[in-house]
Every structure is written in C-alpha cells, then in structure tokens.
Design a protein around this motif. Structure first.
Motif, PDB file in Angstrom:
ATOM      1  N   SER A  74      19.694 -20.640  20.507  1.00  0.00           N
ATOM      2  CA  SER A  74      19.783 -21.739  19.545  1.00  0.00           C
ATOM      3  C   SER A  74      18.671 -22.715  19.864  1.00  0.00           C
ATOM      4  N   PRO A  75      17.710 -22.875  19.000  1.00  0.00           N
ATOM      5  CA  PRO A  75      17.592 -22.263  17.677  1.00  0.00           C
ATOM      6  C   PRO A  75      17.247 -20.786  17.777  1.00  0.00           C
ATOM      7  N   GLU A  76      17.511 -20.061  16.682  1.00  0.00           N
ATOM      8  CA  GLU A  76      17.247 -18.637  16.621  1.00  0.00           C
ATOM      9  C   GLU A  76      15.765 -18.342  16.874  1.00  0.00           C
TER      10      GLU A  76
END
Length: 53
Positions: A19-21
C-alpha cells in the motif's frame, strides 16, 4: 483478499499487500520450440489465457 492464502495460527507464511499498490511491466521470454516442463507449460497457458494472448 481475505482467503487468498490459507493462513493458520501455526503458519510461518503471511500475506501483506503493498500500500500503495506497486505496478510494473514484466516481459516473459522462452525459447521457441523448446520443450517446457508440465508445470512451466501450465503456467504459460494460464498467463496466455489471463492476458488473452
């Protein structure tokens, strides 16, 4: 993502999504006409199906 990996209390394997991807481009290369193992062939067919190649 729940259930993607069967986790039990005694498992040493954990799943932690980024996170984030994180996204990246990937290139797969193999020798044309070369015999692949059954597992490699199954994986290649799976990828082709998923990417609609």
């Amino acid at each position: 993502m729940d259930g993607i990996i069967g986790l039990h209390e005694n498992d040493k394997l954990v799943f932690r999504p980024f996170s984030p991807e994180i996204k990246m481009r990937t290139i797969m290369v193999w020798r044309k006409g070369r015999l692949l193992s059954p597992v490699a062939e199954a994986f290649l067919e799976f990828v082709k199906k998923e990417l609609k190649i």
